[in-house]
Design an enzyme around this catalytic site. Sequence first.
Site, PDB file in Angstrom:
ATOM      1  N   HIS A  14       0.812  -1.232   0.000  1.00  0.00           N
ATOM      2  CA  HIS A  14       0.000   0.000   0.000  1.00  0.00           C
ATOM      3  C   HIS A  14       0.834   1.265   0.000  1.00  0.00           C
ATOM      4  O   HIS A  14       0.481   2.259  -0.626  1.00  0.00           O
ATOM      5  CB  HIS A  14      -0.934   0.033   1.217  1.00  0.00           C
ATOM      6  CG  HIS A  14      -1.937  -1.062   1.241  1.00  0.00           C
ATOM      7  ND1 HIS A  14      -1.709  -2.266   1.874  1.00  0.00           N
ATOM      8  CD2 HIS A  14      -3.176  -1.152   0.698  1.00  0.00           C
ATOM      9  CE1 HIS A  14      -2.771  -3.043   1.731  1.00  0.00           C
ATOM     10  NE2 HIS A  14      -3.669  -2.397   1.020  1.00  0.00           N
ATOM     11  N   ARG A 174     -21.670  16.845  14.211  1.00  0.00           N
ATOM     12  CA  ARG A 174     -21.830  18.009  13.331  1.00  0.00           C
ATOM     13  C   ARG A 174     -23.163  17.864  12.593  1.00  0.00           C
ATOM     14  O   ARG A 174     -23.453  16.792  12.033  1.00  0.00           O
ATOM     15  CB  ARG A 174     -20.706  18.063  12.286  1.00  0.00           C
ATOM     16  CG  ARG A 174     -19.409  18.662  12.767  1.00  0.00           C
ATOM     17  CD  ARG A 174     -18.445  18.839  11.592  1.00  0.00           C
ATOM     18  NE  ARG A 174     -17.363  19.731  11.922  1.00  0.00           N
ATOM     19  CZ  ARG A 174     -16.214  19.334  12.472  1.00  0.00           C
ATOM     20  NH1 ARG A 174     -16.024  18.059  12.735  1.00  0.00           N
ATOM     21  NH2 ARG A 174     -15.272  20.213  12.746  1.00  0.00           N
TER      22      ARG A 174
HETATM   23  N1  URA Z   1     -10.257  16.995  12.274  1.00  0.00           N
HETATM   24  C1  URA Z   1     -11.365  16.430  12.794  1.00  0.00           C
HETATM   25  O1  URA Z   1     -11.524  15.200  12.768  1.00  0.00           O
HETATM   26  N2  URA Z   1     -12.310  17.248  13.321  1.00  0.00           N
HETATM   27  C2  URA Z   1     -12.192  18.586  13.343  1.00  0.00           C
HETATM   28  O2  URA Z   1     -13.084  19.270  13.830  1.00  0.00           O
HETATM   29  C3  URA Z   1     -11.017  19.150  12.791  1.00  0.00           C
HETATM   30  C4  URA Z   1     -10.076  18.326  12.253  1.00  0.00           C
END
Ligand code: URA
Length: 266
Positions: A14, A174
């Site tokens: 890889h 999120r």
């Molecule tokens: N990387 C992540 O996984 N989350 C964030 O909020 C910023 C960078």
Amino acid sequence: MTGIIADTKAMQYHIGLSAQMLCGAQYVFLPGDPDRVNPIAAFLDDARELTQHREYRSALGYVDDIPVLVMSTGIGAPSTVIAIEELARLGVIHFIRLGTTGAIQSHVHLGDLIISEGAVRLEGTSGHYAPIEYPAVPSLALTLKLIEATKLRDYPYQTGITCSSDSFWPGQERYDSFSGYVPRHLQGSLEEWQRLGVLNFEMESSALFTIARTFGLHAASLCGVIALRTQSEAVQQNVYAQVKERLAIVAREAVRLHHQAHGTPL
Ligand code: URA
């Protein structure tokens, strides 16, 4: 340690690297993003690019006379663990993640460095190596050297527990994803991690720590804060350059300090 291949010219499938190409490097810096490999390697002596295969771009440089590999892992635990598997076979012993992260505590600021003392295994890959009860903890020796190097530079930093998730959106609660939906079992998870004292979200450290430990190898994680999740879901691209520089400078110094204190075990 077992499993190091005898044929130094044999190419790993890889990552496209052989032991011969590593020139004896036992330290590796692991950014996620291939575009961060050369800028980080530029802080090493005599740096040169080695190869690029899939998400794995690599460069080799030196800290004094210590060879150090810089190689991207891509995003997330599966590609990170493939990198560790193949680098371990080539004789790499010390793995330092240099990543970006979203902070979830209000006392953390943009550009701060976060040095992980342990990680929540909110990803599936490490479960293929060890049961979920197994802790994701970094190498104490390597972590202490990251802290020492950060202090020497006077960079703002925090140490504590990181949460490593398998997804950037729902796993880090999120709501600005394509669907806007966070499954019920993850709704409220950000607040829960906050209340449990977790510092930050990212996507690789817990798998790195778990797999390195099960292999008898040494890993640590240093991340720069590019999102303040107490304020917004967005990443702040204007801190990238500062974070990249801090990560490279601290990692270089940490290798020097670690090698001075511990030598390179054979
Ligand atoms: N990387 C992540 O996984 N989350 C964030 O909020 C910023 C960078």
